[in-house]
Design a protein around this motif. Structure first.
Motif, PDB file in Angstrom:
ATOM      1  N   TYR A  41     -43.152  11.072  68.079  1.00 55.41           N
ATOM      2  CA  TYR A  41     -43.620  11.451  69.215  1.00 55.41           C
ATOM      3  C   TYR A  41     -43.281  10.570  70.374  1.00 55.41           C
ATOM      4  CZ  TYR A  41     -46.263  12.898  65.221  1.00 55.41           C
ATOM      5  OH  TYR A  41     -46.675  13.466  63.931  1.00 55.41           O
ATOM      6  N   HIS A  42     -42.684   9.515  70.450  1.00 55.88           N
ATOM      7  CA  HIS A  42     -42.158   8.714  71.216  1.00 55.88           C
ATOM      8  C   HIS A  42     -40.914   9.346  71.956  1.00 55.88           C
ATOM      9  CE1 HIS A  42     -40.762   4.823  73.391  1.00 55.88           C
ATOM     10  NE2 HIS A  42     -39.498   5.324  72.755  1.00 55.88           N
ATOM     11  N   LEU A  43     -39.935   9.836  71.116  1.00 56.13           N
ATOM     12  CA  LEU A  43     -38.887  10.433  71.699  1.00 56.13           C
ATOM     13  C   LEU A  43     -39.265  12.015  72.134  1.00 56.13           C
ATOM     14  CD1 LEU A  43     -36.671  10.209  68.241  1.00 56.13           C
ATOM     15  CD2 LEU A  43     -35.902   9.389  70.660  1.00 56.13           C
ATOM     16  N   LEU A  44     -40.199  12.578  71.666  1.00 55.67           N
ATOM     17  CA  LEU A  44     -40.758  13.889  72.043  1.00 55.67           C
ATOM     18  C   LEU A  44     -41.358  13.900  73.524  1.00 55.67           C
ATOM     19  CD1 LEU A  44     -41.516  15.823  68.797  1.00 55.67           C
ATOM     20  CD2 LEU A  44     -39.370  16.204  70.382  1.00 55.67           C
ATOM     21  N   THR A  45     -42.064  12.641  73.674  1.00 58.37           N
ATOM     22  CA  THR A  45     -43.124  12.643  74.834  1.00 58.37           C
ATOM     23  C   THR A  45     -42.145  12.124  75.962  1.00 58.37           C
ATOM     24  OG1 THR A  45     -45.037  11.853  73.522  1.00 58.37           O
ATOM     25  CG2 THR A  45     -44.751  11.272  75.977  1.00 58.37           C
ATOM     26  N   HIS A  46     -41.247  11.445  75.781  1.00 60.36           N
ATOM     27  CA  HIS A  46     -40.170  11.205  76.746  1.00 60.36           C
ATOM     28  C   HIS A  46     -39.309  12.417  77.286  1.00 60.36           C
ATOM     29  CE1 HIS A  46     -36.595   9.157  78.893  1.00 60.36           C
ATOM     30  NE2 HIS A  46     -35.820   9.740  78.034  1.00 60.36           N
ATOM     31  N   LEU A  47     -38.937  13.115  76.110  1.00 58.98           N
ATOM     32  CA  LEU A  47     -38.008  14.337  76.280  1.00 58.98           C
ATOM     33  C   LEU A  47     -38.832  15.309  77.128  1.00 58.98           C
ATOM     34  CD1 LEU A  47     -35.675  15.924  75.547  1.00 58.98           C
ATOM     35  CD2 LEU A  47     -36.599  16.832  73.588  1.00 58.98           C
ATOM     36  N   GLN A  48     -40.276  15.686  76.921  1.00 51.59           N
ATOM     37  CA  GLN A  48     -40.949  16.590  77.406  1.00 51.59           C
ATOM     38  C   GLN A  48     -41.041  16.122  79.133  1.00 51.59           C
ATOM     39  OE1 GLN A  48     -44.111  16.511  79.403  1.00 51.59           O
ATOM     40  NE2 GLN A  48     -43.773  18.943  79.409  1.00 51.59           N
ATOM     41  N   GLN A  49     -41.116  14.863  79.395  1.00 53.91           N
ATOM     42  CA  GLN A  49     -41.232  14.346  80.520  1.00 53.91           C
ATOM     43  C   GLN A  49     -40.093  14.494  81.407  1.00 53.91           C
ATOM     44  OE1 GLN A  49     -42.535  10.257  80.014  1.00 53.91           O
ATOM     45  NE2 GLN A  49     -44.666  10.616  79.525  1.00 53.91           N
ATOM     46  N   LYS A  50     -38.978  14.370  80.801  1.00 55.82           N
ATOM     47  CA  LYS A  50     -37.456  14.569  81.196  1.00 55.82           C
ATOM     48  C   LYS A  50     -37.113  16.024  81.666  1.00 55.82           C
ATOM     49  CE  LYS A  50     -32.730  12.993  80.661  1.00 55.82           C
ATOM     50  NZ  LYS A  50     -32.615  12.131  81.611  1.00 55.82           N
ATOM     51  N   THR A  51     -37.686  16.849  80.688  1.00 57.70           N
ATOM     52  CA  THR A  51     -37.156  18.415  81.068  1.00 57.70           C
ATOM     53  C   THR A  51     -38.199  19.135  81.510  1.00 57.70           C
ATOM     54  OG1 THR A  51     -38.158  18.888  78.716  1.00 57.70           O
ATOM     55  CG2 THR A  51     -36.055  18.177  79.051  1.00 57.70           C
ATOM     56  N   GLY A  52     -39.638  18.849  81.643  1.00 60.07           N
ATOM     57  CA  GLY A  52     -40.551  19.605  82.023  1.00 60.07           C
ATOM     58  C   GLY A  52     -40.974  20.766  81.181  1.00 60.07           C
ATOM     59  N   SER A  53     -40.416  21.134  79.867  1.00 54.14           N
ATOM     60  CA  SER A  53     -40.450  22.171  79.252  1.00 54.14           C
ATOM     61  C   SER A  53     -41.806  22.093  78.737  1.00 54.14           C
ATOM     62  CB  SER A  53     -39.221  22.498  78.253  1.00 54.14           C
ATOM     63  OG  SER A  53     -39.661  23.501  77.808  1.00 54.14           O
ATOM     64  N   ASP A  54     -42.533  23.389  78.313  1.00 55.57           N
ATOM     65  CA  ASP A  54     -43.562  23.240  77.394  1.00 55.57           C
ATOM     66  C   ASP A  54     -43.463  23.575  76.038  1.00 55.57           C
ATOM     67  OD1 ASP A  54     -42.909  25.680  77.547  1.00 55.57           O
ATOM     68  OD2 ASP A  54     -45.210  26.583  77.947  1.00 55.57           O
ATOM     69  N   ALA A  55     -42.003  23.780  75.612  1.00 60.83           N
ATOM     70  CA  ALA A  55     -41.583  24.420  74.340  1.00 60.83           C
ATOM     71  C   ALA A  55     -40.354  23.423  73.828  1.00 60.83           C
ATOM     72  CB  ALA A  55     -40.938  25.764  74.307  1.00 60.83           C
ATOM     73  N   VAL A  56     -40.451  23.077  72.518  1.00 59.32           N
ATOM     74  CA  VAL A  56     -39.191  22.344  71.924  1.00 59.32           C
ATOM     75  C   VAL A  56     -38.687  22.894  70.560  1.00 59.32           C
ATOM     76  CG1 VAL A  56     -40.936  20.756  70.692  1.00 59.32           C
ATOM     77  CG2 VAL A  56     -38.845  20.085  71.360  1.00 59.32           C
ATOM     78  N   CYS A  57     -37.617  22.844  70.446  1.00 57.49           N
ATOM     79  CA  CYS A  57     -36.855  23.228  69.290  1.00 57.49           C
ATOM     80  C   CYS A  57     -36.201  21.850  68.483  1.00 57.49           C
ATOM     81  CB  CYS A  57     -35.566  24.076  69.520  1.00 57.49           C
ATOM     82  SG  CYS A  57     -36.193  25.670  70.457  1.00 57.49           S
ATOM     83  N   ILE A  58     -36.603  21.798  67.295  1.00 59.68           N
ATOM     84  CA  ILE A  58     -36.160  20.540  66.451  1.00 59.68           C
ATOM     85  C   ILE A  58     -35.347  21.043  65.237  1.00 59.68           C
ATOM     86  CG2 ILE A  58     -36.974  18.383  65.371  1.00 59.68           C
ATOM     87  CD1 ILE A  58     -39.463  18.908  67.004  1.00 59.68           C
ATOM     88  N   ALA A  59     -34.209  20.038  65.032  1.00 58.49           N
ATOM     89  CA  ALA A  59     -33.565  20.455  63.824  1.00 58.49           C
ATOM     90  C   ALA A  59     -33.007  18.971  63.464  1.00 58.49           C
ATOM     91  CB  ALA A  59     -32.388  21.300  64.112  1.00 58.49           C
ATOM     92  N   GLY A  60     -32.266  18.884  62.153  1.00 63.93           N
ATOM     93  CA  GLY A  60     -31.968  17.751  61.718  1.00 63.93           C
ATOM     94  C   GLY A  60     -32.746  17.438  60.295  1.00 63.93           C
ATOM     95  N   GLY A  61     -32.205  16.320  59.611  1.00 60.90           N
ATOM     96  CA  GLY A  61     -32.858  16.055  58.328  1.00 60.90           C
ATOM     97  C   GLY A  61     -34.331  15.419  58.682  1.00 60.90           C
ATOM     98  N   VAL A  62     -34.422  14.636  59.586  1.00 63.99           N
ATOM     99  CA  VAL A  62     -35.835  14.225  60.069  1.00 63.99           C
ATOM    100  C   VAL A  62     -36.762  15.308  60.355  1.00 63.99           C
ATOM    101  CG1 VAL A  62     -37.208  12.444  61.343  1.00 63.99           C
ATOM    102  CG2 VAL A  62     -34.680  11.947  60.516  1.00 63.99           C
ATOM    103  N   ALA A  63     -36.181  16.247  60.919  1.00 62.65           N
ATOM    104  CA  ALA A  63     -37.114  17.531  61.323  1.00 62.65           C
ATOM    105  C   ALA A  63     -37.777  18.261  60.018  1.00 62.65           C
ATOM    106  CB  ALA A  63     -36.227  18.584  62.179  1.00 62.65           C
ATOM    107  N   GLN A  64     -37.205  17.662  58.777  1.00 58.99           N
ATOM    108  CA  GLN A  64     -37.865  18.420  57.504  1.00 58.99           C
ATOM    109  C   GLN A  64     -38.844  17.528  57.274  1.00 58.99           C
ATOM    110  OE1 GLN A  64     -35.658  21.174  57.879  1.00 58.99           O
ATOM    111  NE2 GLN A  64     -36.076  21.119  55.467  1.00 58.99           N
ATOM    112  N   ASN A  65     -39.290  16.639  58.065  1.00 56.58           N
ATOM    113  CA  ASN A  65     -40.869  15.693  57.725  1.00 56.58           C
ATOM    114  C   ASN A  65     -41.851  16.840  58.259  1.00 56.58           C
ATOM    115  OD1 ASN A  65     -42.883  13.968  57.917  1.00 56.58           O
ATOM    116  ND2 ASN A  65     -41.276  12.241  57.617  1.00 56.58           N
ATOM    117  N   SER A  66     -42.549  17.556  57.195  1.00 53.93           N
ATOM    118  CA  SER A  66     -43.491  18.513  57.571  1.00 53.93           C
ATOM    119  C   SER A  66     -44.879  17.701  58.099  1.00 53.93           C
ATOM    120  CB  SER A  66     -43.729  19.469  56.417  1.00 53.93           C
ATOM    121  OG  SER A  66     -43.825  18.684  55.334  1.00 53.93           O
ATOM    122  N   VAL A  67     -45.132  16.572  57.771  1.00 54.19           N
ATOM    123  CA  VAL A  67     -46.247  15.908  57.949  1.00 54.19           C
ATOM    124  C   VAL A  67     -46.112  15.487  59.378  1.00 54.19           C
ATOM    125  CG1 VAL A  67     -47.697  13.979  57.681  1.00 54.19           C
ATOM    126  CG2 VAL A  67     -46.574  14.999  55.613  1.00 54.19           C
TER     127      VAL A  67
END
Length: 574
Positions: free
Chosen positions: A296-322
């Motif tokens: 959430y730390h990474l994503l909050t910074h990313l949203q502030q940087k891009t201004g986008s309301d949508a995000v696409c995520i991949a990678g092994g850690v992106a399998q953390n469904s919780v």
């Protein structure tokens, strides 16, 4: 135009094939080799893809490889020299890089080709760019922030970006030796789960504990003001000693990642056969919780940087469904897309799409709304197999089939459900599934002891008719790939105990009639008879890769205590 995408000499090796931007087929090599996470050259998956496309290797125009041996080469050499890494580890890595760099020779050898017969142009696509492409170019978003996050690939662990139309711009990276995937794997090993891919066990164990070790872990992984992170490297072996990796000829494996400093500070590693104490559970909770906080730390910074309301995520850690299930609650993003194969197998798709969209500047095609891209078999194929083995069966269609299966489930039966094309990705989504009645208190015990033979703390998933999600879950969202965990409404938990985890959550799969009519029809029949629009769904396997063929499904059925096997329209009963 035919593009073949491959993930080779890395865990979960795989292949896919596109024709004019349309995905025809995709599969992991493990489904054919019958060895989990198989790593190496995915020749069987490649042959499968060519067969589905009804073409030969000579007709392929482009081959995209989700790895670039030249990426960060200077950093790799400098790190090896600086840390005086173990010579055998360095030699192993060099051998692996050489194989990855000589893919064309592999094709010539495996397909017995002569010089000039292979017309395909080869493209090496860096690992995390492949992840980003697998998520964004397959998503329904015209513009989106992007995050790829895993252990390591091409010397990088994390990459952010911005996708617009048919182009991706890379924004920031976190490089070796810092990695949240390595952090999670290290503590997975320390908690007594040593095998490649065991991280999901820590995620399943986490709800049984309390986050009592959070402050200790804040010394291990540090959040930076710029929205990124770094590890305290004294707790890990990989920066100074290197870690011996085995990437070919079978199951991927790696040496222990935790250092003496970690053992001295946090205590001895749990032995694999040692009972799980409450403290082990509390450590699992703490590791899961701080990983969520970091995402959430990474994503909050990313949203502030891009201004986008949508995000696409991949990678092994992106399998953390919780963690995925809380993204819309814990970050400013309003929409999220995670592909069905967000792990390394999915990079074959990403590499192919990177070539098609990013390099060849072709327009994007329809988004990926399902993961049914693998093997398929007809009723005729199945009947021929059963006649050869002298096994009696019944053939039913439509509502008659659904009613027969539902009655078995209601009477405490466990059913192997084998339908259509196999799923691409790590999760069974109603095509290679074992199903049961979610209302049964004893369903977990029956499945774990008689069929799955796995740890008792691991949960089972609810497949739910999409329109009923608001009645059963606290959040309302489309979850077609079983990629998010949501809280089940408190008043509904007693109705579906078999798919309610100890913390009141469920890793749901939303089932839509237009996308998967047969599985929808079965769940709807169960709903009409019981008032519950949900089935318990787990992968059709028994400590092996998910079954790929009718014969593998039949063998699993015969050696376990399933009550019924349904292969397309063919029903086999005990």
């Amino acid at each position: 135009m035919y593009i073949l995408g491959i993930n080779a000499y890395h865990g979960d090796s795989s292949a896919c094939i596109y024709k004019d931007g349309q995905l025809i087929a995709a599969s992991e090599e493990e489904r054919f080799r019958r060895i989990k996470h198989w790593a190496g050259f995915p020749i069987e998956a490649i042959r499968f893809c060519l067969q589905e496309a009804e073409i030969s290797i000579e007709e392929i125009d482009h081959i995209a490889i989700s790895r670039d041996p030249k990426a960060n080469l200077g950093k790799k050499a400098l790190t090896a020299l600086k840390n005086r890494l173990n010579l055998s580890n360095v030699i192993n890595r060099v051998k692996n890089l050489k194989k990855a760099a000589s893919i064309e020779e592999e094709f010539i050898e495996h397909f017995n080709l002569k010089a000039g017969e292979l017309k395909a142009k080869f493209h090496n696509v860096e690992h995390h760019r492949s992840h980003l492409a697998s998520a964004f170019f397959a998503s329904p978003f015209e513009e989106s922030a992007l995050l790829s996050i895993d252990g390591f690939g091409d010397f990088t662990s994390t990459m952010t970006g911005l996708g617009k139309g048919n182009k991706i711009e890379v924004l920031e990276t976190v490089s070796y030796p810092h990695s949240v995937g390595v952090f999670y794997t290290t503590f997975t090993q320390w908690l007594g789960f040593p095998h490649y891919g065991d991280e999901y066990k820590v995620m399943g164990l986490a709800p049984y504990g309390q986050p009592t070790h959070l402050e200790q872990l804040r010394k291990v992984i540090k959040f930076k003001d710029n929205g990124l992170f770094e590890l305290d490297l004294k707790y890990f072996n990989h920066p100074s000693k290197g870690v011996n990796m085995v990437w070919e000829g079978g199951i991927p494996a790696m040496d222990s990642l935790y250092s003496e400093a970690l053992l001295n500070e946090f205590g001895p590693a749990r032995k694999a056969d040692e009972p799980l104490s409450q403290d082990h559970k509390d450590w699992a909770t703490s590791v899961q919780r701080i990983t969520e906080e970091l995402i959430y730390h990474l994503l909050t910074h990313l949203q502030q940087k891009t201004g986008s309301d949508a995000v696409c995520i991949a990678g092994g850690v992106a399998q953390n469904s919780v963690a995925n299930g809380k993204i819309l609650l814990k970050t400013p993003f309003k929409k999220v897309y995670i592909p069905p194969a967000g792990h390394d197998a999915g990079t074959c798709i990403g590499a192919a799409l990177w070539v098609y969209n990013q390099l060849l500047d072709q327009p994007r095609t329809a988004p990926m709304l399902h993961g049914y891209l693998g093997s398929r078999f007809s009723n005729e194929n199945i009947e021929e197999l059963l006649k050869q083995k002298n096994i009696s069966y019944q053939k039913l269609e439509g509502e008659a089939l659904f009613s027969k299966v539902t009655d078995c489930l209601i009477n405490a039966g466990v059913v192997g459900w084998f339908q259509g094309r196999a799923e691409f990705g790590p999760r069974a989504l109603g095509h290679r599934s074992i199903i049961a009645d979610p209302r049964r208190e004893d369903a977990k015990e029956i499945l774990n002891t008689k069929i799955k033979r796995r740890e008792s703390f691991r949960p089972f998933a609810p497949s739910i008719l999409k329109q009923h999600i608001p009645h059963y879950f606290e959040q309302v969202d489309d979850v077609p790939f079983m990629e998010k965990v949501f809280l089940i409404k408190e008043e509904q938990r007693a109705k579906i105990p078999a798919v309610t985890h100890v913390d009141g959550t469920g890793r749901l799969q939303s089932v839509e009639q237009s996308i998967e009519p047969k599985y929808y029809g079965l769940i709807n029949n169960f709903y009409e008879k019981t008032g519950v629009p949900i089935l318990l769904n787990t992968s059709f396997n028994e400590n092996e890769p998910i079954v790929n063929t009718p014969e593998e499904a039949l063998n699993c059925f015969l050696r376990t205590k399933m009550d019924m096997l349904v292969l397309e329209d063919i029903v086999i009963e005990r």
